[in-house]
Design a protein around this motif. Structure first.
Motif, short mmCIF file in Angstrom:
data_model
loop_
_atom_site.label_atom_id
_atom_site.label_comp_id
_atom_site.label_asym_id
_atom_site.label_seq_id
_atom_site.Cartn_x
_atom_site.Cartn_y
_atom_site.Cartn_z
N PHE A 12 -56.62 1.86 0.84
CA PHE A 12 -57.19 1.12 1.98
C PHE A 12 -58.70 1.31 2.08
N THR A 46 -54.46 11.08 0.36
CA THR A 46 -54.71 10.50 1.69
C THR A 46 -56.09 10.94 2.16
N SER A 47 -56.78 10.00 2.83
CA SER A 47 -58.14 10.30 3.32
C SER A 47 -58.10 11.03 4.65
N ASP A 88 -56.10 15.16 -4.81
CA ASP A 88 -56.87 13.96 -4.49
C ASP A 88 -58.19 14.04 -5.25
N1 APR Z 1 -54.65 9.87 -7.10
C1 APR Z 1 -54.68 10.56 -5.92
N2 APR Z 1 -55.43 10.19 -4.86
C2 APR Z 1 -56.16 9.05 -4.98
C3 APR Z 1 -56.18 8.27 -6.17
C4 APR Z 1 -55.38 8.73 -7.25
N3 APR Z 1 -55.34 8.06 -8.42
N4 APR Z 1 -57.02 7.21 -5.96
C5 APR Z 1 -57.48 7.32 -4.69
N5 APR Z 1 -57.00 8.44 -4.12
C6 APR Z 1 -57.23 8.96 -2.77
C7 APR Z 1 -58.59 8.67 -2.19
O1 APR Z 1 -59.54 9.64 -2.62
C8 APR Z 1 -58.30 8.77 -0.69
O2 APR Z 1 -58.42 10.12 -0.24
O3 APR Z 1 -56.31 8.34 -1.91
C9 APR Z 1 -56.84 8.33 -0.59
C10 APR Z 1 -56.69 6.93 -0.03
O4 APR Z 1 -57.13 6.95 1.32
P1 APR Z 1 -56.82 5.65 2.24
O5 APR Z 1 -57.18 4.42 1.45
O6 APR Z 1 -57.47 5.90 3.56
O7 APR Z 1 -55.23 5.65 2.37
P2 APR Z 1 -54.37 6.51 3.38
O8 APR Z 1 -54.99 7.85 3.66
O9 APR Z 1 -52.98 6.49 2.85
O10 APR Z 1 -54.42 5.61 4.72
C11 APR Z 1 -53.60 6.02 5.79
O11 APR Z 1 -54.21 3.99 6.95
O12 APR Z 1 -54.53 1.71 6.97
C12 APR Z 1 -53.66 2.70 7.30
O13 APR Z 1 -51.35 2.47 7.51
C13 APR Z 1 -52.36 2.57 6.55
O14 APR Z 1 -50.90 4.32 5.77
C14 APR Z 1 -52.25 3.86 5.78
C15 APR Z 1 -53.14 4.81 6.55
#
Ligand code: APR
Length: 233
Positions: free
Chosen positions: A21, A172-173, A196
């Motif tokens: 995201f 996850t961020s 991550d």
């Molecule tokens: N392997 C591991 N981590 C990764 C990879 C990878 N190949 N590529 C990216 N990442 C990490 C990024 O560094 C970041 O920390 O995945 C994370 C993605 O963060 P977001 O895009 O914010 O996704 P997420 O944390 O799941 O968002 C939480 O936000 O929009 C809402 O409901 C939606 O569930 C989602 C929630």
């Protein structure tokens, strides 16, 4: 038997080809959250929401579980007390063989009643036809927790986290609440491994986190092997 809790975000499915995201090419760079992922958006323009999640569903069904999903399923098969809690709506954990998966933000393979947040029906194929109705008579909607809506399974997730003797977080961020606050419920003495490649918002947890700054398919299988050696043999 060690109680292990796994907490995943969009990063665990990134190498399966599903967009995250908030990365540079993330979904929220291409779409406005307020247009497709809020309760008001659903009320204002339901067809746009249905179209968006139909496209997400088509991508999710075409994706395959990656080595991280497979390793986490193997961890759960080897140490059955392992609970997977995910923010993801895809079913890649399940398709990799995981059984106990708690979805905090919904599931793309299901639709839900417009009046009961946990009354779901399975959806065959990728396409929801807006206007179809739930057995309770209300309009069916994507089974997604929109921003501003309650997270019905969060209390159960907190319960699981409070019992964790080992915590694994992947991709996850830590940007979205209440999901990101799950780490608050993990006992102070519980080690937290965080896989991550980026630099999530560790905040007050930083001193307790062992950050494996690698992609999921590189960091998770090795971590799972180490844990199985340590606790299952
Ligand atoms: N392997 C591991 N981590 C990764 C990879 C990878 N190949 N590529 C990216 N990442 C990490 C990024 O560094 C970041 O920390 O995945 C994370 C993605 O963060 P977001 O895009 O914010 O996704 P997420 O944390 O799941 O968002 C939480 O936000 O929009 C809402 O409901 C939606 O569930 C989602 C929630």
């Amino acid at each position: 038997m060690k109680k292990i809790v796994v907490f995943t975000g969009a990063g665990v499915s990134a190498e399966s080809g599903l967009g995250t995201f908030r990365d540079s090419d993330g979904l929220w760079e291409k779409y406005r959250v307020e247009d497709i992922c809020t309760h008001e958006a659903w009320e204002r323009n339901p067809q746009l929401c249905v179209d968006f999640y139909n496209a997400r569903r088509r991508d999710a069904l075409a994706a395959q579980p990656n080595a991280a999903h497979v390793a986490l399923a193997r961890l759960q098969q080897t140490i059955p007390s392992t609970q997977i809690i995910t923010q993801n709506i895809d079913d890649l954990h399940e398709r990799a063989g995981a059984k106990k998966v708690l979805h905090l933000h919904g599931e793309i393979t299901k639709l839900r009643s417009n009046i009961n947040e946990t009354a779901t029906v399975p959806l065959q194929g990728w396409e929801q036809h807006y206007g179809d109705r739930h057995p309770d008579g209300s309009l069916l909607r994507p089974y997604i927790v929109f921003f501003g809506e309650g997270v019905p399974y969060f209390p159960e997730a907190c319960e699981q986290a409070s019992e964790a003797e080992l915590m694994i977080v992947v991709g996850t961020s830590l940007n979205v609440y209440p999901a990101a606050s799950l780490l608050q419920y993990v006992p102070k003495q519980t080690p937290i491994y965080f896989v991550d490649p980026g630099q999530p918002l560790f905040g007050t947890y930083a001193s307790r986190i062992q950050h494996i700054q690698k992609k999921a398919t590189e960091g998770v299988p090795a971590l799972v092997e180490q844990i199985i050696k340590q606790y299952a043999e």
